[in-house]
Design a protein around this motif. Structure first.
Motif, short mmCIF file in Angstrom:
data_model
loop_
_atom_site.label_atom_id
_atom_site.label_comp_id
_atom_site.label_asym_id
_atom_site.label_seq_id
_atom_site.Cartn_x
_atom_site.Cartn_y
_atom_site.Cartn_z
N ASN A 74 6.11 10.47 3.51
CA ASN A 74 5.23 10.35 2.83
C ASN A 74 4.19 9.15 3.24
OD1 ASN A 74 5.87 12.65 1.51
ND2 ASN A 74 6.75 11.49 -0.09
N LYS A 75 3.98 8.82 4.61
CA LYS A 75 3.20 7.48 4.97
C LYS A 75 3.79 6.07 4.42
CE LYS A 75 -1.32 9.51 5.47
NZ LYS A 75 -2.54 9.00 6.09
N SER A 76 5.24 6.32 4.39
CA SER A 76 5.96 5.09 4.24
C SER A 76 7.21 5.02 4.78
CB SER A 76 5.95 4.86 2.72
OG SER A 76 6.80 5.78 2.09
N LYS A 89 9.75 -0.59 0.15
CA LYS A 89 8.89 0.34 0.56
C LYS A 89 7.69 -0.39 1.40
CE LYS A 89 6.94 4.71 -1.00
NZ LYS A 89 6.62 5.58 -2.15
N ILE A 90 7.43 0.22 2.63
CA ILE A 90 6.46 -0.39 3.41
C ILE A 90 5.42 0.69 3.42
CG2 ILE A 90 5.84 -1.17 5.78
CD1 ILE A 90 8.68 -2.16 5.96
N ASP A 91 4.19 0.32 3.08
CA ASP A 91 3.19 1.39 3.02
C ASP A 91 2.62 1.47 4.57
OD1 ASP A 91 1.16 3.21 2.42
OD2 ASP A 91 -0.38 1.56 1.55
N LEU A 92 2.62 2.43 5.22
CA LEU A 92 1.96 2.74 6.60
C LEU A 92 0.55 2.60 6.69
CD1 LEU A 92 4.46 5.35 8.03
CD2 LEU A 92 4.57 2.51 8.31
N ASN A 93 -0.13 2.62 5.58
CA ASN A 93 -1.72 2.53 5.41
C ASN A 93 -2.04 1.15 5.90
OD1 ASN A 93 -2.24 5.27 5.05
ND2 ASN A 93 -2.00 5.13 2.77
N SER A 94 -1.23 0.04 5.52
CA SER A 94 -1.38 -1.21 5.72
C SER A 94 -1.08 -1.76 7.13
CB SER A 94 -0.70 -2.12 4.51
OG SER A 94 0.70 -2.18 4.55
N ASP A 135 1.31 -5.93 9.21
CA ASP A 135 0.49 -5.26 8.57
C ASP A 135 -0.85 -6.26 8.42
OD1 ASP A 135 0.93 -7.82 7.13
OD2 ASP A 135 1.65 -6.88 5.33
N LYS A 159 1.82 8.04 10.12
CA LYS A 159 0.43 7.30 9.96
C LYS A 159 -0.72 8.32 10.09
CE LYS A 159 -0.62 3.31 11.35
NZ LYS A 159 -1.20 2.07 10.80
#
Length: 161
Positions: A74-76, A89-94, A135, A159
């Motif tokens: 889920n993009k993380s 939890k690392i957000d892959l959008n950043s 990031d 991503k």
């Protein structure tokens, strides 16, 4: 339903790093050698035998102790440590940069989970390889892994989706 399926899952175990296994085995061998060399098998010399056996038993138990789990979905990137209640939890959008590299140049590294030090957040249980995630703010996540290429592929795929 398809979004809930993880792209990558890896378990990192506490006692499987070759450097620390070697240190524990050398300590146990020293205890057994000291017990063997002692001429009089008194109670104090038998302590070497007991300590050597305890070191071996603890070493075997540590090889099956889960330190943390890496999951990409889920993009993380989710890092779940079993010793702490904290879930990372690392957000892959950043994330702006994903690269493979060495975890450290040192021969023996201590296992760490969520160690904040000098602008880097480190996760490590064993091995030499790591995935470096940077990031937008310049914060670097260093995630130690046994399968760096698979983890990098999964992060890049997450991503894109």
């Amino acid at each position: 339903m398809e979004e809930d399926k993880p792209l990558f899952v890896e378990n990192q175990y506490l006692g499987r790093d070759r450097g620390w296994v070697s240190v524990r085995l050398v300590m146990a061998l020293f205890c057994f050698a000291a017990y063997y060399v002692s001429t009089e098998r008194e109670r104090s010399e038998q302590l070497f035998l007991l300590v050597g056996c305890i070191i071996l038993i603890v070493s075997i138990i540590m090889m099956y102790m889960l330190h943390y789990r890496i999951t990409v979905k889920n993009k993380s990137v989710i890092l779940q440590g079993l010793w702490t209640a904290r879930l990372v939890k690392i957000d892959l959008n950043s994330i702006v940069k994903v690269e493979n590299g060495l975890y450290s140049s040192y021969l023996i590294n201590s296992p760490v989970y969520n160690l904040h030090q000098k602008g880097k957040i480190r996760f490590y249980a064993g091995g030499k390889a790591a995935v470096w995630l940077t990031d937008r703010d310049g914060l670097v996540y260093v995630v130690g892994t046994q399968h760096p290429n698979d983890l990098t592929r999964a992060i890049l795929k997450a991503k894109e989706s």
